[in-house]
Design an enzyme around this catalytic site. Sequence first.
Site, short mmCIF file in Angstrom:
data_model
loop_
_atom_site.label_atom_id
_atom_site.label_comp_id
_atom_site.label_asym_id
_atom_site.label_seq_id
_atom_site.Cartn_x
_atom_site.Cartn_y
_atom_site.Cartn_z
N GLN A 95 139.47 -8.97 -5.90
CA GLN A 95 138.39 -9.00 -6.87
C GLN A 95 138.70 -8.06 -8.03
OE1 GLN A 95 134.69 -9.84 -5.61
NE2 GLN A 95 134.04 -9.91 -7.71
N PHE A 96 139.41 -8.59 -9.03
CA PHE A 96 139.82 -7.75 -10.16
C PHE A 96 138.62 -7.25 -10.96
CE2 PHE A 96 139.34 -11.66 -12.51
CZ PHE A 96 139.02 -11.26 -13.80
N THR A 97 137.47 -7.90 -10.85
CA THR A 97 136.30 -7.47 -11.61
C THR A 97 135.76 -6.12 -11.14
OG1 THR A 97 134.80 -8.77 -10.23
CG2 THR A 97 135.63 -9.83 -12.24
#
Length: 150
Positions: free
Chosen positions: A78-80
């Site tokens: 989850q790069f966010t």
Amino acid sequence: MKAVLQRVANANVKVDNKIIGEINGGLMILLGVWENDTKEDADKLIKKIPYLRIFEDENEKMNVSCLDVNGEILVVSQFTLCADCSHGRRPSFIQSAPPKVANELYEYFVEELKKSGVSKVETGEFGADMKVSLLNDGPVTIILDSKELK
């Protein structure tokens, strides 16, 4: 690295309407990899997560670990989690690791987690549009940042 842990009764992740990872009872981990993260950051999380005493014992006290309850783990990239929302209204993701580096560290994290003794480790698909479902148990949600761990 930043990891959001949720104690779950069950969880799954779908890609193109097909379940690709699924667990019953354990931890759902959303994992964000920052541009300056290394294998040492992953190792810090691996040394902490399976042993965190966030599951209830026979006295309904959070006193036992995922390993103690034979829990399973679902890991989703989850790069966010690396979003910078300090300016304006649109998050910036420039501090997240480039995809190739992030994927390598994500894969390393998953492989090391499997070696830790967790009964089952499932994953999402790095970079894919995923649909994640879970039944949070508690609810219990813990946020870990590898840079803050000793």
